[in-house]
Design a protein around this motif. Structure first.
Motif, short mmCIF file in Angstrom:
data_model
loop_
_atom_site.label_atom_id
_atom_site.label_comp_id
_atom_site.label_asym_id
_atom_site.label_seq_id
_atom_site.Cartn_x
_atom_site.Cartn_y
_atom_site.Cartn_z
N ALA A 171 0.84 -1.20 0.00
CA ALA A 171 0.00 0.00 0.00
C ALA A 171 0.88 1.25 0.00
O ALA A 171 0.57 2.23 -0.67
N GLY A 172 1.99 1.18 0.74
CA GLY A 172 2.92 2.31 0.76
C GLY A 172 3.51 2.56 -0.60
O GLY A 172 3.54 3.70 -1.10
N LEU A 173 3.93 1.49 -1.27
CA LEU A 173 4.56 1.63 -2.58
C LEU A 173 3.58 2.20 -3.61
O LEU A 173 3.97 2.91 -4.52
N LEU A 174 2.30 1.84 -3.46
CA LEU A 174 1.32 2.27 -4.45
C LEU A 174 0.53 3.51 -4.00
O LEU A 174 -0.44 3.89 -4.66
N ASP A 175 0.93 4.12 -2.91
CA ASP A 175 0.22 5.29 -2.37
C ASP A 175 -1.24 4.97 -2.05
O ASP A 175 -2.13 5.77 -2.32
N LEU A 176 -1.50 3.80 -1.54
CA LEU A 176 -2.88 3.43 -1.23
C LEU A 176 -3.18 3.53 0.27
O LEU A 176 -4.29 3.27 0.70
N GLU A 177 -2.16 3.92 1.06
CA GLU A 177 -2.35 3.92 2.52
C GLU A 177 -3.60 4.65 3.01
O GLU A 177 -4.31 4.15 3.86
N PRO A 178 -3.90 5.85 2.45
CA PRO A 178 -5.05 6.57 3.01
C PRO A 178 -6.37 5.83 2.81
O PRO A 178 -7.35 6.12 3.47
N TYR A 179 -6.38 4.87 1.86
CA TYR A 179 -7.64 4.23 1.51
C TYR A 179 -7.82 2.86 2.17
O TYR A 179 -8.85 2.22 1.98
N LEU A 180 -6.82 2.40 2.89
CA LEU A 180 -6.81 1.00 3.33
C LEU A 180 -8.12 0.55 3.97
O LEU A 180 -8.55 -0.57 3.80
N ARG A 181 -8.74 1.45 4.74
CA ARG A 181 -9.95 1.06 5.46
C ARG A 181 -11.22 1.41 4.70
O ARG A 181 -12.32 1.21 5.21
N ARG A 182 -11.08 1.98 3.51
CA ARG A 182 -12.28 2.35 2.74
C ARG A 182 -12.76 1.18 1.92
O ARG A 182 -12.00 0.31 1.52
N LYS A 183 -14.08 1.19 1.63
CA LYS A 183 -14.63 0.18 0.73
C LYS A 183 -14.07 0.40 -0.67
O LYS A 183 -14.03 1.52 -1.17
N ALA A 184 -13.64 -0.69 -1.29
CA ALA A 184 -12.95 -0.57 -2.58
C ALA A 184 -13.88 -0.10 -3.69
O ALA A 184 -13.44 0.53 -4.65
N THR A 185 -15.19 -0.37 -3.58
CA THR A 185 -16.12 -0.01 -4.66
C THR A 185 -16.23 1.49 -4.83
O THR A 185 -16.64 1.96 -5.87
N ARG A 186 -15.93 2.25 -3.78
CA ARG A 186 -16.18 3.69 -3.86
C ARG A 186 -15.01 4.47 -4.43
O ARG A 186 -14.98 5.68 -4.33
N LEU A 187 -14.04 3.79 -5.00
CA LEU A 187 -12.86 4.49 -5.49
C LEU A 187 -12.93 4.71 -6.99
O LEU A 187 -13.77 4.15 -7.68
N THR A 188 -12.01 5.54 -7.50
CA THR A 188 -11.97 5.82 -8.94
C THR A 188 -11.36 4.63 -9.68
O THR A 188 -10.75 3.75 -9.07
N ALA A 189 -11.52 4.64 -11.02
CA ALA A 189 -11.03 3.52 -11.82
C ALA A 189 -9.53 3.33 -11.65
O ALA A 189 -9.04 2.20 -11.53
N ASP A 190 -8.76 4.41 -11.58
CA ASP A 190 -7.31 4.18 -11.48
C ASP A 190 -6.90 3.73 -10.09
O ASP A 190 -5.98 2.93 -9.95
N ALA A 191 -7.64 4.18 -9.08
CA ALA A 191 -7.35 3.65 -7.74
C ALA A 191 -7.68 2.16 -7.71
O ALA A 191 -6.95 1.35 -7.12
N LYS A 192 -8.79 1.78 -8.37
CA LYS A 192 -9.15 0.36 -8.43
C LYS A 192 -8.07 -0.45 -9.12
O LYS A 192 -7.74 -1.56 -8.71
N GLN A 193 -7.55 0.13 -10.23
CA GLN A 193 -6.52 -0.62 -10.95
C GLN A 193 -5.25 -0.72 -10.10
O GLN A 193 -4.54 -1.71 -10.16
N LYS A 194 -5.00 0.31 -9.29
CA LYS A 194 -3.86 0.22 -8.38
C LYS A 194 -4.06 -0.93 -7.39
O LYS A 194 -3.10 -1.63 -7.05
N ILE A 195 -5.30 -1.12 -6.96
CA ILE A 195 -5.58 -2.24 -6.04
C ILE A 195 -5.31 -3.56 -6.75
O ILE A 195 -4.70 -4.48 -6.19
#
Lengths: 361, 300
Positions: free
Chosen positions: A124-148
């Motif tokens: 998550a650190g490498l992909l800059d996803l840390e702020p979202y870790l506890r958020r539901k994945a469905t509510r993110l943008t397409a590129d955040a989803k692809q990062k997941i």
């Protein structure tokens, strides 16, 4: 982490009885080095996704074998193969948080809790996803989803390889750059074998150490970006890589001379034993041909237009009926209709039936 | 920008308005009219205000007790068949083939119960369950079970429930199958890559993706089972005693058996109101779920 060997691997969606011409992947043998960054490059429908799915086991090969570190895995299922793959469109488990999504591949394999948490935090650190870790994945943008999706591919440290199937298709152009350099950094940081499928040469050439070019179900060349540029093994590679692509023109080649429309171009090497009856062509990249004022001794060409690419200007020409591109030297005033062409003879290649012929020195 | 106002457009709505007026509004008004009056025949009517409604909603009266008893029966019935049909429908949909000739075969077989007229379904099970000549009743009794839907409450309920499951599980299955088919292959491939077990695939991918079709399935099955009339009427006639008398059967008894038009009208309106409210709740839930998804796409 493993070396991957493909032995006479081929696949036909029409079954083994179909004629070989119709195979989505014609027999190929090659080795993917552990820790390498590879790109599989080719136009749509050239078989690159098929090859990727064969490696991951989503598709079973019609013939041939796949070895991971010398162990035959051809008959193993995807689950048993220990491989990661990221798909063209983001795949997100709707009900889970981002953190749970990233942990999913590890949880399924019974990795201890503490280890999962540490690894998820790292990725998550490498992909800059840390702020979202506890958020539901469905509510993110397409590129955040692809990062997941990318993160799920990278989260296992023991995979034989991570396969990317055009993963940046849905990403905005300005984020593409960012994610691509991120991937390159991840490759260095994680020491994983990565195979990246794309039809975009910029993507392939910037990401990979070795680019594997595919055409019509065949691997036509595997090499570094420099090799692909300097010495295309197949006219398709010359044409597909580079912008504008390589000039290919029919010629009569004999010894150290190529003859086009009665005009002679000197060659650096000698070609005495060309296959009889083959279609002979010469190929030269536009970067190695300069336009000049027409003069006796120069091959002359008709000007169609001039393309200004910023860094360089290229003249779009016509030699006889064949389209041709050549560099316009800085400060050269282009005449209205006719120009002469000056070839850098060390970069003129000879092709027989589209395959490179190595001449004798 | 101002929109063009064209009053002639109302003319285009007129035919629909007339049809709705004659098919829904006028009959409904008639019922409303009955529900606030009493009659002793001879087409003589007396104003009763909210009397019937008060009686209906008061469990200590005969009408009220009958209404609440049948309402609970109906809710219990809907609960039972939903608890059976929804999971069963999902399981059947999951075990159906994805391609090949089996798909067509399964779809045809599944569609069959849905194509049979409701009172024919009732008749089939009425005869099927008879202990003297029915295959099911005869076999059960000869296996030592004392099965008789005419005299035993539990047997009557079991017969009606099994009949409904037989009749309507297909609907849930077909909806779920369509939902499953619409999940892109990449999800299954990703799950394989991620090493997910069959159960994990179901929980993480299939069930969440079925969310919407399941809401529709539950809505349809709830409405239908809450309004059920024909099949239990044909099989048990509401008996033994009142044990399978659902609201619709009670309503017919009051309206056509006793000819208590006022009571029946009041019951109709309350019945109608319950269905509309449940519909509205489901609709709101569904559109909210949909809006959620839309909002996500907006962000993306």
């Amino acid at each position: 982490m493993a070396r991957i060997d493909l032995v006479d691997l081929a696949h036909s969606y029409g079954g083994p009885a179909a004629p070989e011409d119709s195979f989505a992947l014609k027999p190929v043998s090659m080795t993917w080095r552990q820790g390498g960054a590879y790109a599989l490059l080719g136009p749509s429908g050239c078989g690159k996704t098929t090859l990727l799915n064969l490696i991951s086991g989503i598709v079973a090969p019609t013939t041939g074998k796949i070895l991971f570190d010398g162990v035959d895995v051809t008959s193993l299922t995807t689950r048993e193969r220990n491989i990661a793959q990221v798909f063209q469109f983001p795949v997100i488990y709707d009900t889970m948080t981002v953190g749970q999504n990233l942990a999913f591949p590890l949880k399924n394999r019974g990795v201890p809790r503490a280890q999962i948490d540490a690894r998820v935090a790292e990725i998550a650190g490498l992909l800059d996803l840390e702020p979202y870790l506890r958020r539901k994945a469905t509510r993110l943008t397409a590129d955040a989803k692809q990062k997941i999706s990318l993160g799920r591919g990278l989260v296992r440290s023991d995979v034989a390889a991570v396969l990317f199937d055009e993963p940046l298709t849905v990403i905005d152009p300005h984020l593409k750059w960012e994610l691509r350099s991120k991937l390159k950094a991840l490759h260095r940081a994680l020491d994983l074998t990565m195979i990246y499928v794309t039809h975009d040469q910029t993507e392939a050439l910037t990401f990979a150490e070795t680019v594997v070019v595919m055409h019509d179900g065949r691997v036509v060349q595997a090499g570094t970006p420099e090799e692909l540029f300097d010495k295309p093994m197949h006219t398709f590679v010359g044409y597909f890589i580079g912008s504008p692509g390589m000039n290919i023109m029919p010629a009569e080649v004999k010894g150290r001379e190529a003859r086009i429309n009665g005009h002679v171009i000197a060659l650096n090497r000698s070609y005495d034993s060309l296959p009889v009856g083959a279609k002979i062509e010469i190929g030269v990249r536009p970067e190695f041909v300069n336009v000049a004022m027409p003069a006796p001794g120069l091959l002359s060409a008709q000007i169609d237009r001039i393309d200004d690419l910023g860094r360089a200007r290229f003249a779009r020409l016509r030699v006889g009926d064949v389209k041709f591109a050549a560099r316009v030297p800085v400060g050269f005033a282009v005449p209205a209709d006719q120009v002469g062409l000056i070839f850098d003879t060390s970069h003129v290649h000879v092709y027989a039936d589209s395959h490179l012929v190595e001449g004798a020195p | 920008m101002d929109k063009t106002v064209n009053q002639k457009a109302w003319l285009l709505v007129l035919p629909v308005f007339l049809i709705v007026a004659f098919s829904a509004i006028l009959p409904l008004m008639t019922v409303v009219n009955y529900s606030v009056q009493d009659t002793f025949g001879n087409n003589q009517f007396f104003w009763n205000g909210l009397g019937w409604f008060k009686e209906l909603l008061d469990p200590s009266t005969d009408l009220g007790s009958r209404f609440f008893a049948s309402l609970w029966r109906n809710l219990l019935f809907s609960g039972i068949i939903l608890a059976i049909e929804v999971p069963l429908g999902i399981v059947v949909a999951l075990s159906m083939p994805r391609q090949g000739w089996g798909v067509a075969a399964c779809l045809v077989i599944l569609a069959l119960p849905l194509l049979i007229p409701w009172n024919v379904v009732g008749t089939i099970w009425q005869i099927f369950g008879r202990p003297d000549i029915g295959l099911l009743g005869y076999v059960l009794n000869h296996m030592g079970f004392d099965y008789n839907y005419v005299s035993n409450d539990f047997d009557a309920w079991a017969t009606v429930v099994v009949m409904d499951v037989w009749h309507w599980t297909s609907l849930v299955t077909l909806l779920c199958y369509a939902g499953l088919k619409s999940i892109p292959d990449a999800y299954y491939q990703a799950a394989q890559i991620d090493g997910a077990s069959r159960w994990a695939v179901f929980k993480a991918i299939q069930l969440p993706k079925l969310h919407r079709v399941l809401l529709i399935a539950v809505l349809l099955r709830f409405m239908d089972s809450f309004m059920i009339y024909t099949e239990p009427f044909v099989v048990t006639g509401g008996g033994p005693g009142n044990s399978t008398t659902f609201i619709s059967i009670e309503l017919v008894k009051i309206a056509l058996g006793q000819f208590d038009l006022g009571k029946a009208a009041a019951l109709s309106l309350v019945y109608n109101l319950i269905i509309i409210i449940v519909c509205w709740v489901f609709y709101t839930v569904m559109t909210n779920a949909g809006a959620d998804r839309q909002a996500n796409k907006g962000v993306a």
